[in-house]
Write an enzyme that holds these catalytic residues in place. Sequence first.
Site, PDB file in Angstrom:
ATOM      1  N   ASN A  17      36.833  36.904  57.424  1.00 51.92           N
ATOM      2  CA  ASN A  17      37.404  37.853  57.589  1.00 51.92           C
ATOM      3  C   ASN A  17      38.149  37.692  58.062  1.00 51.92           C
ATOM      4  O   ASN A  17      38.561  37.361  59.138  1.00 51.92           O
ATOM      5  CB  ASN A  17      36.306  38.516  58.160  1.00 51.92           C
ATOM      6  CG  ASN A  17      36.761  40.271  58.726  1.00 51.92           C
ATOM      7  OD1 ASN A  17      37.542  40.093  58.254  1.00 51.92           O
ATOM      8  ND2 ASN A  17      36.639  40.062  59.735  1.00 51.92           N
ATOM      9  N   TRP A  18      39.990  38.041  56.983  1.00 54.23           N
ATOM     10  CA  TRP A  18      40.517  37.145  56.972  1.00 54.23           C
ATOM     11  C   TRP A  18      41.224  38.247  57.645  1.00 54.23           C
ATOM     12  O   TRP A  18      42.822  38.648  58.005  1.00 54.23           O
ATOM     13  CB  TRP A  18      41.409  37.597  55.816  1.00 54.23           C
ATOM     14  CG  TRP A  18      40.912  35.817  54.817  1.00 54.23           C
ATOM     15  CD1 TRP A  18      40.162  35.469  54.814  1.00 54.23           C
ATOM     16  CD2 TRP A  18      41.336  35.279  53.680  1.00 54.23           C
ATOM     17  NE1 TRP A  18      40.002  33.598  53.989  1.00 54.23           N
ATOM     18  CE2 TRP A  18      41.350  33.747  53.331  1.00 54.23           C
ATOM     19  CE3 TRP A  18      42.928  36.420  53.127  1.00 54.23           C
ATOM     20  CZ2 TRP A  18      41.081  33.598  51.892  1.00 54.23           C
ATOM     21  CZ3 TRP A  18      43.714  35.092  52.379  1.00 54.23           C
ATOM     22  CH2 TRP A  18      41.995  33.985  51.312  1.00 54.23           C
ATOM     23  N   LYS A  19      40.901  39.508  58.135  1.00 54.09           N
ATOM     24  CA  LYS A  19      41.618  40.883  58.355  1.00 54.09           C
ATOM     25  C   LYS A  19      42.712  41.134  58.371  1.00 54.09           C
ATOM     26  O   LYS A  19      43.029  40.885  56.892  1.00 54.09           O
ATOM     27  CB  LYS A  19      41.540  40.355  60.350  1.00 54.09           C
ATOM     28  CG  LYS A  19      39.982  40.396  60.865  1.00 54.09           C
ATOM     29  CD  LYS A  19      40.289  40.301  62.298  1.00 54.09           C
ATOM     30  CE  LYS A  19      38.424  39.639  62.752  1.00 54.09           C
ATOM     31  NZ  LYS A  19      38.236  39.702  63.777  1.00 54.09           N
TER      32      LYS A  19
ATOM     33  N   HIS B 142      32.939  47.518  60.356  1.00 50.39           N
ATOM     34  CA  HIS B 142      33.354  46.383  61.323  1.00 50.39           C
ATOM     35  C   HIS B 142      34.098  47.156  62.981  1.00 50.39           C
ATOM     36  O   HIS B 142      34.093  48.060  62.714  1.00 50.39           O
ATOM     37  CB  HIS B 142      34.845  45.420  60.817  1.00 50.39           C
ATOM     38  CG  HIS B 142      35.367  44.002  61.253  1.00 50.39           C
ATOM     39  ND1 HIS B 142      35.865  44.324  62.631  1.00 50.39           N
ATOM     40  CD2 HIS B 142      34.332  43.289  61.573  1.00 50.39           C
ATOM     41  CE1 HIS B 142      35.852  43.228  63.370  1.00 50.39           C
ATOM     42  NE2 HIS B 142      35.029  42.527  62.458  1.00 50.39           N
TER      43      HIS B 142
ATOM     44  N   GLU C 182      36.269  46.626  64.637  1.00 48.47           N
ATOM     45  CA  GLU C 182      37.598  47.085  64.805  1.00 48.47           C
ATOM     46  C   GLU C 182      38.488  48.979  63.862  1.00 48.47           C
ATOM     47  O   GLU C 182      38.488  49.598  64.104  1.00 48.47           O
ATOM     48  CB  GLU C 182      38.355  45.570  63.864  1.00 48.47           C
ATOM     49  CG  GLU C 182      38.845  44.973  64.971  1.00 48.47           C
ATOM     50  CD  GLU C 182      38.455  43.438  64.121  1.00 48.47           C
ATOM     51  OE1 GLU C 182      39.403  43.419  63.002  1.00 48.47           O
ATOM     52  OE2 GLU C 182      38.566  42.218  65.042  1.00 48.47           O
TER      53      GLU C 182
ATOM     54  N   GLU D  88      27.386  41.475  64.770  1.00 53.60           N
ATOM     55  CA  GLU D  88      28.635  40.388  65.980  1.00 53.60           C
ATOM     56  C   GLU D  88      28.914  41.320  67.623  1.00 53.60           C
ATOM     57  O   GLU D  88      29.534  42.077  66.840  1.00 53.60           O
ATOM     58  CB  GLU D  88      30.553  40.971  65.514  1.00 53.60           C
ATOM     59  CG  GLU D  88      30.387  40.712  63.627  1.00 53.60           C
ATOM     60  CD  GLU D  88      31.653  40.304  63.198  1.00 53.60           C
ATOM     61  OE1 GLU D  88      31.050  39.426  62.497  1.00 53.60           O
ATOM     62  OE2 GLU D  88      32.158  41.141  63.068  1.00 53.60           O
TER      63      GLU D  88
ATOM     64  N   GLY E 102      36.797  37.162  69.095  1.00 54.96           N
ATOM     65  CA  GLY E 102      38.301  36.807  68.926  1.00 54.96           C
ATOM     66  C   GLY E 102      38.451  36.640  70.332  1.00 54.96           C
ATOM     67  O   GLY E 102      39.898  36.694  70.651  1.00 54.96           O
TER      68      GLY E 102
ATOM     69  N   SER F 209      33.786  34.517  67.013  1.00 57.32           N
ATOM     70  CA  SER F 209      33.922  33.834  67.415  1.00 57.32           C
ATOM     71  C   SER F 209      33.460  32.261  67.427  1.00 57.32           C
ATOM     72  O   SER F 209      33.479  31.372  67.949  1.00 57.32           O
ATOM     73  CB  SER F 209      34.190  33.803  69.254  1.00 57.32           C
ATOM     74  OG  SER F 209      35.182  34.531  69.655  1.00 57.32           O
TER      75      SER F 209
ATOM     76  N   GLY G 169      35.802  35.141  61.089  1.00 56.58           N
ATOM     77  CA  GLY G 169      37.354  35.644  61.618  1.00 56.58           C
ATOM     78  C   GLY G 169      38.768  34.912  61.584  1.00 56.58           C
ATOM     79  O   GLY G 169      38.875  34.163  60.969  1.00 56.58           O
ATOM     80  N   GLY G 170      39.084  34.504  62.918  1.00 57.59           N
ATOM     81  CA  GLY G 170      39.702  33.759  63.659  1.00 57.59           C
ATOM     82  C   GLY G 170      40.107  32.758  62.636  1.00 57.59           C
ATOM     83  O   GLY G 170      40.968  31.898  62.075  1.00 57.59           O
TER      84      GLY G 170
HETATM   85  P1  PGA Z   1      36.605  35.700  65.394  1.00 61.31           P
HETATM   86  O1  PGA Z   1      36.063  37.396  64.507  1.00 61.31           O
HETATM   87  O2  PGA Z   1      35.507  35.261  64.311  1.00 61.31           O
HETATM   88  O3  PGA Z   1      37.637  36.273  65.049  1.00 61.31           O
HETATM   89  O4  PGA Z   1      35.702  36.028  66.688  1.00 61.31           O
HETATM   90  C1  PGA Z   1      35.039  38.224  63.775  1.00 61.31           C
HETATM   91  C2  PGA Z   1      34.777  39.421  63.011  1.00 61.31           C
HETATM   92  O5  PGA Z   1      35.655  39.958  63.403  1.00 61.31           O
HETATM   93  O6  PGA Z   1      34.368  39.393  61.791  1.00 61.31           O
END
Ligand code: PGA
Length: 258
Positions: free
Chosen positions: A19-21, A104, A106, A176, A182, A222, A243-244
């Site tokens: 997930n590149w966001k 998600h 976010e 999640e 994050g 994470s 994500g990251g």
């Molecule tokens: P993260 O993000 O791996 O940076 O914690 C995961 C996500 O939000 O899908």
Amino acid sequence: MRQCKTMSKATRKKIIAGNWKMNMTPSQARDLINMLKPACDTAESDVVFCVPYVDIPVALDMLKGSKISVGAQNVHCRDNGAYTGEISAPMLKELGVKYVIIGHSERRQFFAEADALVNMKIKKAMEHGLIPIVCVGETLEQRKQGITIDFVRTQTKIALMGIAPDDAKQIVIAYEPIWAIGTGENAKPEQAEEVCRAIRQVIGEMYDTNVAANMRIQYGGSVTAATAAELFNQPNIDGGLVGGASLKADFAEIVNYS
Ligand code: PGA
């Protein structure tokens, strides 16, 4: 619980999605895909790059003929109309997008997406042949209150309301925990497994053991190259939403975790 023990895990192929966001311009996307493609294309798991809308054409072009799929990070709940700034399922489908992240945390937190809207989006995505990656997960406060399982069960039930069994089987759920996204603090494998097992159980209650056994449930929050294997090797965890670490060379290690 009994039914979970008898479910065959072997029938579920792992799926690991990045997930590149809101990261990577199209030219940056090109560089990242060039770096990740060789190792991701030979992975045993299904691999998906969920990229920003503007990077979708670049990603599709560069990944043509590979085993890596392209996903979007959001979709509107209607086909078209006066919804300035939004992107519809038919638009994504016509481009060649296969997956779409829906709900998600976010989007729930910063764009006020509630469970009912998540349900509408899932239905719309499926109507157009997109595979939803549906995110659920509790806050730290909810975990401390001991209501994680209840909360995630409810989120899952509302997300899947009115969805036929054959459609439900295609859906990917991403557990999640919000406190792990994050933050650098992933859930312990036992914690993640406990909730993923509970999600599979609620799927079994809503549908049947067959649907529950087929549905793929990811863990996200994470995930790193160091933690991927212990998380993804849990019996009810079928891969991850990353994500990251999906923006770095680490992602190649994560998709080849075994
Ligand atoms: P993260 O993000 O791996 O940076 O914690 C995961 C996500 O939000 O899908």
